[in-house]
Design a protein around this motif. Sequence first.
Motif, PDB file in Angstrom:
ATOM      1  N   ALA A 207     -28.337  37.415 -44.018  1.00 41.52           N
ATOM      2  CA  ALA A 207     -27.175  38.045 -43.380  1.00 41.52           C
ATOM      3  C   ALA A 207     -26.654  39.241 -44.169  1.00 41.52           C
ATOM      4  O   ALA A 207     -26.272  40.266 -43.580  1.00 41.52           O
ATOM      5  CB  ALA A 207     -26.076  37.011 -43.189  1.00 41.52           C
ATOM      6  N   ASP A 208     -26.624  39.151 -45.508  1.00 40.01           N
ATOM      7  CA  ASP A 208     -26.086  40.259 -46.291  1.00 40.01           C
ATOM      8  C   ASP A 208     -26.955  41.505 -46.175  1.00 40.01           C
ATOM      9  O   ASP A 208     -26.443  42.637 -46.177  1.00 40.01           O
ATOM     10  CB  ASP A 208     -25.913  39.862 -47.759  1.00 40.01           C
ATOM     11  CG  ASP A 208     -27.218  39.427 -48.407  1.00 40.01           C
ATOM     12  OD1 ASP A 208     -28.119  38.972 -47.679  1.00 40.01           O
ATOM     13  OD2 ASP A 208     -27.323  39.522 -49.648  1.00 40.01           O
ATOM     14  N   LEU A 209     -28.273  41.326 -46.033  1.00 35.22           N
ATOM     15  CA  LEU A 209     -29.147  42.480 -45.838  1.00 35.22           C
ATOM     16  C   LEU A 209     -28.977  43.077 -44.446  1.00 35.22           C
ATOM     17  O   LEU A 209     -28.966  44.299 -44.281  1.00 35.22           O
ATOM     18  CB  LEU A 209     -30.610  42.089 -46.064  1.00 35.22           C
ATOM     19  CG  LEU A 209     -31.051  41.873 -47.508  1.00 35.22           C
ATOM     20  CD1 LEU A 209     -32.525  41.513 -47.565  1.00 35.22           C
ATOM     21  CD2 LEU A 209     -30.785  43.104 -48.353  1.00 35.22           C
ATOM     22  N   THR A 223     -38.943  51.258 -44.147  1.00 28.99           N
ATOM     23  CA  THR A 223     -38.026  51.637 -45.219  1.00 28.99           C
ATOM     24  C   THR A 223     -36.654  51.038 -44.976  1.00 28.99           C
ATOM     25  O   THR A 223     -36.056  51.254 -43.917  1.00 28.99           O
ATOM     26  CB  THR A 223     -37.902  53.166 -45.322  1.00 28.99           C
ATOM     27  OG1 THR A 223     -39.206  53.739 -45.482  1.00 28.99           O
ATOM     28  CG2 THR A 223     -37.035  53.561 -46.501  1.00 28.99           C
ATOM     29  N   VAL A 224     -36.152  50.313 -45.952  1.00 32.47           N
ATOM     30  CA  VAL A 224     -34.808  49.745 -45.892  1.00 32.47           C
ATOM     31  C   VAL A 224     -33.881  50.627 -46.718  1.00 32.47           C
ATOM     32  O   VAL A 224     -34.131  50.869 -47.904  1.00 32.47           O
ATOM     33  CB  VAL A 224     -34.795  48.299 -46.424  1.00 32.47           C
ATOM     34  CG1 VAL A 224     -33.364  47.766 -46.491  1.00 32.47           C
ATOM     35  CG2 VAL A 224     -35.648  47.400 -45.533  1.00 32.47           C
ATOM     36  N   LYS A 225     -32.810  51.103 -46.085  1.00 27.78           N
ATOM     37  CA  LYS A 225     -31.837  51.974 -46.746  1.00 27.78           C
ATOM     38  C   LYS A 225     -30.467  51.298 -46.750  1.00 27.78           C
ATOM     39  O   LYS A 225     -30.118  50.570 -45.821  1.00 27.78           O
ATOM     40  CB  LYS A 225     -31.728  53.303 -46.006  1.00 27.78           C
ATOM     41  CG  LYS A 225     -33.018  54.106 -45.928  1.00 27.78           C
ATOM     42  CD  LYS A 225     -33.291  54.843 -47.203  1.00 27.78           C
ATOM     43  CE  LYS A 225     -32.394  56.045 -47.358  1.00 27.78           C
ATOM     44  NZ  LYS A 225     -32.751  56.864 -48.546  1.00 27.78           N
ATOM     45  N   ASP A 240     -32.175  46.109 -54.518  1.00 30.42           N
ATOM     46  CA  ASP A 240     -32.915  45.151 -55.340  1.00 30.42           C
ATOM     47  C   ASP A 240     -33.259  43.912 -54.514  1.00 30.42           C
ATOM     48  O   ASP A 240     -34.395  43.417 -54.554  1.00 30.42           O
ATOM     49  CB  ASP A 240     -32.093  44.753 -56.561  1.00 30.42           C
ATOM     50  CG  ASP A 240     -32.047  45.841 -57.629  1.00 30.42           C
ATOM     51  OD1 ASP A 240     -32.612  46.930 -57.381  1.00 30.42           O
ATOM     52  OD2 ASP A 240     -31.459  45.607 -58.689  1.00 30.42           O
ATOM     53  N   ASP A 241     -32.279  43.402 -53.765  1.00 26.61           N
ATOM     54  CA  ASP A 241     -32.531  42.239 -52.913  1.00 26.61           C
ATOM     55  C   ASP A 241     -33.524  42.584 -51.804  1.00 26.61           C
ATOM     56  O   ASP A 241     -34.392  41.764 -51.456  1.00 26.61           O
ATOM     57  CB  ASP A 241     -31.224  41.742 -52.291  1.00 26.61           C
ATOM     58  CG  ASP A 241     -30.276  41.135 -53.321  1.00 26.61           C
ATOM     59  OD1 ASP A 241     -30.734  40.820 -54.434  1.00 26.61           O
ATOM     60  OD2 ASP A 241     -29.079  40.983 -53.004  1.00 26.61           O
ATOM     61  N   ALA A 242     -33.401  43.788 -51.264  1.00 30.47           N
ATOM     62  CA  ALA A 242     -34.295  44.205 -50.180  1.00 30.47           C
ATOM     63  C   ALA A 242     -35.737  44.293 -50.662  1.00 30.47           C
ATOM     64  O   ALA A 242     -36.673  43.958 -49.920  1.00 30.47           O
ATOM     65  CB  ALA A 242     -33.846  45.548 -49.610  1.00 30.47           C
ATOM     66  N   LEU A 243     -35.933  44.734 -51.908  1.00 32.69           N
ATOM     67  CA  LEU A 243     -37.290  44.830 -52.447  1.00 32.69           C
ATOM     68  C   LEU A 243     -37.943  43.455 -52.495  1.00 32.69           C
ATOM     69  O   LEU A 243     -39.098  43.285 -52.054  1.00 32.69           O
ATOM     70  CB  LEU A 243     -37.260  45.445 -53.838  1.00 32.69           C
ATOM     71  CG  LEU A 243     -38.597  45.446 -54.582  1.00 32.69           C
ATOM     72  CD1 LEU A 243     -39.607  46.345 -53.889  1.00 32.69           C
ATOM     73  CD2 LEU A 243     -38.410  45.858 -56.043  1.00 32.69           C
ATOM     74  N   VAL A 244     -37.233  42.482 -53.022  1.00 38.69           N
ATOM     75  CA  VAL A 244     -37.786  41.123 -53.108  1.00 38.69           C
ATOM     76  C   VAL A 244     -38.077  40.586 -51.712  1.00 38.69           C
ATOM     77  O   VAL A 244     -39.132  39.987 -51.462  1.00 38.69           O
ATOM     78  CB  VAL A 244     -36.816  40.190 -53.860  1.00 38.69           C
ATOM     79  CG1 VAL A 244     -37.380  38.768 -53.913  1.00 38.69           C
ATOM     80  CG2 VAL A 244     -36.562  40.713 -55.271  1.00 38.69           C
ATOM     81  N   TYR A 245     -37.167  40.824 -50.784  1.00 38.87           N
ATOM     82  CA  TYR A 245     -37.350  40.353 -49.409  1.00 38.87           C
ATOM     83  C   TYR A 245     -38.584  40.992 -48.772  1.00 38.87           C
ATOM     84  O   TYR A 245     -39.399  40.298 -48.127  1.00 38.87           O
ATOM     85  CB  TYR A 245     -36.101  40.672 -48.592  1.00 38.87           C
ATOM     86  CG  TYR A 245     -36.267  40.463 -47.113  1.00 38.87           C
ATOM     87  CD1 TYR A 245     -36.471  39.187 -46.584  1.00 38.87           C
ATOM     88  CD2 TYR A 245     -36.241  41.540 -46.227  1.00 38.87           C
ATOM     89  CE1 TYR A 245     -36.644  38.996 -45.221  1.00 38.87           C
ATOM     90  CE2 TYR A 245     -36.399  41.363 -44.878  1.00 38.87           C
ATOM     91  CZ  TYR A 245     -36.604  40.092 -44.369  1.00 38.87           C
ATOM     92  OH  TYR A 245     -36.773  39.911 -43.020  1.00 38.87           O
ATOM     93  N   ALA A 327     -33.645  53.039 -51.750  1.00 39.71           N
ATOM     94  CA  ALA A 327     -34.526  52.527 -50.705  1.00 39.71           C
ATOM     95  C   ALA A 327     -35.560  51.573 -51.281  1.00 39.71           C
ATOM     96  O   ALA A 327     -35.945  51.674 -52.447  1.00 39.71           O
ATOM     97  CB  ALA A 327     -35.245  53.683 -49.999  1.00 39.71           C
ATOM     98  N   ALA A 328     -35.988  50.638 -50.440  1.00 38.69           N
ATOM     99  CA  ALA A 328     -37.169  49.806 -50.691  1.00 38.69           C
ATOM    100  C   ALA A 328     -38.092  50.024 -49.500  1.00 38.69           C
ATOM    101  O   ALA A 328     -37.641  50.082 -48.360  1.00 38.69           O
ATOM    102  CB  ALA A 328     -36.792  48.337 -50.829  1.00 38.69           C
ATOM    103  N   GLU A 329     -39.401  50.119 -49.786  1.00 36.24           N
ATOM    104  CA  GLU A 329     -40.292  50.630 -48.747  1.00 36.24           C
ATOM    105  C   GLU A 329     -41.669  49.985 -48.814  1.00 36.24           C
ATOM    106  O   GLU A 329     -42.206  49.743 -49.892  1.00 36.24           O
ATOM    107  CB  GLU A 329     -40.410  52.144 -48.937  1.00 36.24           C
ATOM    108  CG  GLU A 329     -41.295  52.878 -47.969  1.00 36.24           C
ATOM    109  CD  GLU A 329     -41.284  54.358 -48.256  1.00 36.24           C
ATOM    110  OE1 GLU A 329     -40.490  55.071 -47.621  1.00 36.24           O
ATOM    111  OE2 GLU A 329     -42.039  54.808 -49.144  1.00 36.24           O
ATOM    112  N   ILE A 330     -42.222  49.719 -47.635  1.00 39.35           N
ATOM    113  CA  ILE A 330     -43.623  49.317 -47.495  1.00 39.35           C
ATOM    114  C   ILE A 330     -44.324  50.405 -46.692  1.00 39.35           C
ATOM    115  O   ILE A 330     -43.832  50.809 -45.637  1.00 39.35           O
ATOM    116  CB  ILE A 330     -43.756  47.964 -46.783  1.00 39.35           C
ATOM    117  CG1 ILE A 330     -43.101  46.854 -47.596  1.00 39.35           C
ATOM    118  CG2 ILE A 330     -45.229  47.624 -46.544  1.00 39.35           C
ATOM    119  CD1 ILE A 330     -43.098  45.505 -46.903  1.00 39.35           C
ATOM    120  N   GLY A 331     -45.449  50.877 -47.177  1.00 42.58           N
ATOM    121  CA  GLY A 331     -46.180  51.915 -46.468  1.00 42.58           C
ATOM    122  C   GLY A 331     -47.680  51.742 -46.638  1.00 42.58           C
ATOM    123  O   GLY A 331     -48.144  50.941 -47.448  1.00 42.58           O
TER     124      GLY A 331
END
Length: 424
Positions: A207-209, A223-225, A240-245, A327-331
């Motif tokens: 929920a927080d994300l 990309t999560v911003k 930081d939390d988004a990267l782990v997720y 940002a945390a990103e998968i590409g």
Amino acid sequence: MVTHDTLYELYESYDTDALRAYQEFVDLLPPVDSRVVLEFWERADAELERRKDRIRSAFDAGETLAGVASRATRDQAFTALDLYSSHGRPVTVLVLDVDETLRSAGGTDNEIPLETLHAITEFHEAGVPVVICTGQTLENVKGFAIQGLGSELVHSGDLAIVYEAGTGVFAPGHGAETKQLLYDDLAESIRSIFEDVRGRVLTEAPADLRRGCHLQGNEFNVTVKPNYEIGSPAARELIDDALVYLLDLLADAVDEHLSAAGSDASIEPGRVDHRSLTRAFYADADPEIRRVLERDGVYPGTDANGRSDAYTDVLERIDVAYYEADAAEIGSRELTKVAGVERAFDVLDVADPFALVMGDSKSDLRVMEWVAETDAGIAAAPEHASQAVLEHALATDELVFDRGKSVDVLRTIAAMNEFALLRE
């Protein structure tokens, strides 16, 4: 031939500050329907030419030196001469990132300064192709390009846009090659993994994300911003939390895909779970990712091995990037700015490129490293670029510019090209 002594004499003997002020006024005065303003511009233009004529008549390379002095500061001119002495050739193509490079939210109201746009058009007029290289969507970049650079330049056949960090290349005026979708070349297996990740990234997020972030990119660049101000403590914690997720979401998607495909055991029996293995894989590849995992207490340790060859092969084709508090990103590693720039060079027929690459992020760093490895260019970065980008720029030609002042590098390279013309 221009030497350091020549430049010393030029900048010591002439009021080059005033010369540059006249040149900037003549170049950048917007069209105004006023006879008084026109007459003022004409007087300024005449004074500019009078000052240039004094330099033209005083030096053997007077035309070149008058042009350099009217746009480049003393430091920029000396840097330009040193760059040409070091590389021995002019820049033949520009590769320019947009956000936080040409424009900067912190110092230019998020607009590209007029003097920067004018400098780019001068390169184009000198026959230097322009490649805009960005993570933005094509429509966003087309709008800024047409409004800022003008429709004539955009449709001249000497401009290409690498958009969404390498998903596609748009080069107006090149017939069937005008728009190329580079993701068409991706394997179906990789496309299906990205489709899975993209479809689940928000719906399954804590929920927080979901409340604190938003999604950018496309199906091959997730990309999560943060919704918070970039760089703030709240944004740092969220990313930081988004990267782990994202790492765990990717691990699940890869494991499920390989299991469905009947691969020989995506994870070797009796070893660490697939999430730990995925975290370890990317932590080993990127010290910043490892630091985040260690801070959060979820780094699995250096003994987290046990990936099958099939599992490793998939992870090696997928990139995970972390930008602190941003940002945390998968590409896809196959859809990068490097791949896009290479294709743009092909379309624009830049056969032997020597590029000026300007950027601030890790995706730009890959292009910088590519031109360095192939002796095909120069890198420049803003002072607020990511640490790895700054280190690369400083270790190569030390071209680092202040926030919102990309024009300083463009003027330096323009002077470098002027010096190169004297020796051709």
